[in-house]
Design an enzyme around this catalytic site. Structure first.
Site, PDB file in Angstrom:
ATOM      1  N   LYS A 148      -5.502  13.011 -16.719  1.00 38.96           N
ATOM      2  CA  LYS A 148      -5.727  13.743 -17.954  1.00 38.96           C
ATOM      3  C   LYS A 148      -4.577  13.612 -18.949  1.00 38.96           C
ATOM      4  CE  LYS A 148      -9.565  15.549 -16.223  1.00 38.96           C
ATOM      5  NZ  LYS A 148      -9.475  15.202 -14.802  1.00 38.96           N
ATOM      6  N   TYR A 152     -12.016  23.828 -10.174  1.00 34.47           N
ATOM      7  CA  TYR A 152     -12.768  22.647 -10.603  1.00 34.47           C
ATOM      8  C   TYR A 152     -13.918  22.388  -9.635  1.00 34.47           C
ATOM      9  CZ  TYR A 152     -13.095  17.639 -11.995  1.00 34.47           C
ATOM     10  OH  TYR A 152     -13.498  16.401 -12.429  1.00 34.47           O
ATOM     11  N   ARG A 168       0.816  -1.210   0.000  1.00 35.01           N
ATOM     12  CA  ARG A 168       0.000   0.000   0.000  1.00 35.01           C
ATOM     13  C   ARG A 168       0.849   1.260   0.000  1.00 35.01           C
ATOM     14  NH1 ARG A 168      -1.839   2.968   3.988  1.00 35.01           N
ATOM     15  NH2 ARG A 168      -1.536   1.402   5.613  1.00 35.01           N
ATOM     16  N   ASP A 195      -3.846  23.609  -8.698  1.00 31.71           N
ATOM     17  CA  ASP A 195      -4.224  22.507  -9.571  1.00 31.71           C
ATOM     18  C   ASP A 195      -3.594  22.814 -10.927  1.00 31.71           C
ATOM     19  OD1 ASP A 195      -5.378  20.739 -11.346  1.00 31.71           O
ATOM     20  OD2 ASP A 195      -7.383  20.882 -10.490  1.00 31.71           O
TER      21      ASP A 195
END
Length: 214
Positions: free
Chosen positions: A157, A59, A6, A132
């Protein structure tokens, strides 16, 4: 941390190293999505009583997180118009402002901010800045080189680039911030799989094609 799945194994470590080079960072943390990266940064750096100043073109899911999660934990949030001059924007920040959250260009409406000036003014007041930078992808624009404290990407993206994997990242230069972000990842249980990290490395190889498109 490289002894437990993890926390990341070789593929995740390779991706973090590559993103450090791309962003000019000392450390990069990985998250299962872009919005998870933003929420991860906020939860790692903020505490009850803090104030966050957010550009109003952020966003939409980020606004939802700020309004429905941060406020529930005693962090106050206010928004500023993207057209506000940096000096006026910093002037409206109350004394308990801990973080200014930016996005440039703004989502959908594409307003541009004077990021270097905002970062300079914020640093003078000991306010952290995070952006961002999904549109810039760490390639067209490198926020850390312009004084921003944390550069966040929805790797989904452009870095992924193949529409088949979700991931987010946060990059920083200050070792204390890197440690705070890393601790936040482990405390909250954020994790990305080795297969997803490999897919991001695959996409990263052709990221410079983006600069040709622009």
């Amino acid at each position: 941390y490289l002894t437990y799945g993890r926390a990341g194994l070789s593929a995740q470590a390779c991706l973090q190293d590559a993103l450090c080079e791309l962003e000019g960072a000392k450390g990069v943390t990985l998250y299962p999505s872009g919005i998870a990266a933003i929420s991860g940064v906020c939860t790692a750096l903020l505490r009850t009583g803090d104030h966050v100043l957010v550009v109003d073109t952020i966003y939409k899911p980020v606004r939802r997180f700020c309004d429905h999660v941060l406020k529930r934990f005693g962090v106050t949030v206010s928004y500023f118009d993207a057209g506000t001059a940096p000096e006026a924007m910093i002037g409206q920040a109350p004394p308990n402002t801990r973080l200014i959250l930016l996005e440039s260009p703004g989502s959908l409406s594409f307003e541009m901010l004077d990021v270097p000036r905002i970062a300079e003014l914020a640093r003078a007041r000991k306010i952290l800045t995070a952006i961002d930078n999904t549109w810039g992808a760490g390639l067209i624009f490198k926020p850390l080189e312009h004084g921003v404290d944390v550069s966040i990407q929805a790797l989904t993206k452009y870095v992924g680039g193949h529409s088949d994997v979700f991931m987010g990242s946060a990059a920083a230069r200050d070792p204390k911030l890197v440690q705070a972000l890393t601790d936040g990842v482990h405390h909250m249980g954020w994790a990305v799989s080795g297969e997803d990290a490999y897919s991001m490395l695959r996409g990263l190889r052709t990221l410079p094609t983006l600069s040709l498109i622009h």
